[in-house]
Design a protein around this motif. Structure first.
Motif, PDB file in Angstrom:
ATOM      1  N   THR B 118      20.600  39.637  35.281  1.00  0.00           N
ATOM      2  CA  THR B 118      20.214  39.610  36.695  1.00  0.00           C
ATOM      3  C   THR B 118      21.173  38.778  37.540  1.00  0.00           C
ATOM      4  O   THR B 118      21.281  38.988  38.734  1.00  0.00           O
ATOM      5  N   SER B 134      24.822  44.951  36.014  1.00  0.00           N
ATOM      6  CA  SER B 134      23.634  44.491  36.739  1.00  0.00           C
ATOM      7  C   SER B 134      22.363  45.050  36.116  1.00  0.00           C
ATOM      8  O   SER B 134      22.319  46.187  35.645  1.00  0.00           O
ATOM      9  N   THR B 136      19.906  46.090  37.510  1.00  0.00           N
ATOM     10  CA  THR B 136      19.417  47.267  38.243  1.00  0.00           C
ATOM     11  C   THR B 136      19.958  48.573  37.641  1.00  0.00           C
ATOM     12  O   THR B 136      19.396  49.637  37.857  1.00  0.00           O
ATOM     13  N   GLU B 137      21.048  48.464  36.893  1.00  0.00           N
ATOM     14  CA  GLU B 137      21.630  49.665  36.274  1.00  0.00           C
ATOM     15  C   GLU B 137      21.062  49.925  34.882  1.00  0.00           C
ATOM     16  O   GLU B 137      21.503  50.857  34.196  1.00  0.00           O
ATOM     17  N   THR B 165      10.679  48.648  30.671  1.00  0.00           N
ATOM     18  CA  THR B 165      11.813  49.382  31.235  1.00  0.00           C
ATOM     19  C   THR B 165      12.636  50.028  30.123  1.00  0.00           C
ATOM     20  O   THR B 165      13.041  51.190  30.220  1.00  0.00           O
TER      21      THR B 165
END
Lengths: 216, 216
Positions: B118, B134, B136-137, B165
């Motif tokens: 993060t 990241s 987010t990827e 996730t």
DNA sequence: TAGATTGTTAATCGATTAACAATC
DNA sequence: TAGATTGTTAATCGATTAACAATC
């Protein structure tokens, strides 16, 4: 005290997980926690949790469970985590540095007082607040610091020789992170932490999973 | 093939230690190694070593022992260490970085293709040759890389959410280095590596040693 | 009280160890 | 050949699970 005949190593290994759950419970302000709840949380049998907790000497209350504060104290005392232990770390490489940064240990009484490494460029520096000293000072350092535990994170080829130095310097317990089985006198406590064995298990489970899926 | 009824997890966990010894033997040029020798080296019973090796399907020769090259191949094949597995690492902190630097894994087919974190200041950098991406990827990254294994080294409070996730992104195996018991679907393979449990055992052994000494 | 949960005693399960025939 | 070492079958040991009375 009631006589308790209990499985040993497996039970002891589970205690920290219990402690973790119970701490969360304490955070919630619950005064009691039942073995059933702990078991559910960890996917274990309730009877196993009760048996394990019995070794700490704690007594539960039927219908309510175990008093949270007393239970935490009992587990910590049983593990000796309520008093501090001086440790040194040998081999300030990747793994060694990571371990120095692990705050959880300090929480459980493990104080890494110094680290030792052969690399002159590291000597004198601090990693996560721990000063790195020269390997040549190892023996004196251990005596100075009155360290009882050595965390061994040197490269495997140096493990046996280093262990011998540690024993000579009066270390009584070695936490061995190398993949070398150490030959040391019987009275020295050695706990070997072996990542390969965990990875082996993961690998075999992965293969079993595949064949299980193919069998469908 | 002979039918072999064997203990499972404990045997599998010992195989890497055997492999380590046998490799040394290979280095010496010995064509055979006996279970007796392996046992001696690791402080185990010879019969246990023979039983464990039997699960790999290898056949020894009376009087000589096991053929070294074939034995190594058999263990590696049984563990699936003779083929490569794509992995990603989540949480490039102290422990995560240390694991990326562990060459031994690559030797056993574990390829860490990417790491995720993060912290924006880490993103784009390389640690031990592994690029940090990241968080987010994460989901896209896993699919891109066709990773099957996730090495989970995030701080414990994020473990469960991250695991979810990972599962959503199609990861089938999680090597969990957090002290959180993950709640994931049954078909996901999870191996938890728990330093606290090893430290608990060390602590109790230390106390027993003391009482043993006092009892003298 | 009724019922959930404990702790104890007994049964089961699985892993380790022992015994021994087979064999190179 | 003799003897060391294997693999198999049986015995032991230890850990987990089951059953259940006690109790708050």
């Amino acid at each position: 005290m009631a006589k308790v005949k209990v499985s040993f190593a497996p039970s002891v290994r589970r205690l920290p997980s219990y402690l973790h759950i119970i701490r969360q419970c304490q955070g919630n302000g619950d005064p009691y926690i039942s073995g059933t709840v702990i078991a559910q949380e960890l996917n274990l049998e309730p009877i196993q949790v009760r048996k394990d907790l019995a070794i700490t000497g704690i007594i539960g209350k039927p219908k309510k469970g175990y008093p949270v504060d007393a239970l935490i104290a009992a587990i910590e005392h049983y593990l000796g985590w309520d008093e501090s232990h001086e440790a040194i770390l040998v081999g300030a490489g990747n793994l060694g540095s990571a371990l120095m940064g692990y705050q959880e240990f300090q929480l459980h009484g493990l104080k890494i007082a110094a680290a030792f490494d052969t690399d002159p460029s590291k000597v004198g520096a601090k990693i996560h607040g721990v000063t790195i000293r020269s390997m040549t000072e190892l023996e004196v350092g251990i005596k100075d610091l009155k360290a009882e535990i050595a965390i061994l994170t040197v490269p495997s080829p140096f493990a046996q020789a280093t262990a011998e130095t540690l024993v000579r310097a009066g270390i009584s317990s070695i936490w061995n992170f190398t993949n070398t089985k150490l030959k040391v006198p019987d009275e020295i406590v050695v706990q070997r932490e072996d990542l390969s064995s965990g990875y082996a298990l993961l690998s075999v489970m992965m293969q079993n999973r595949k064949t299980r899926i193919l069998a469908k």
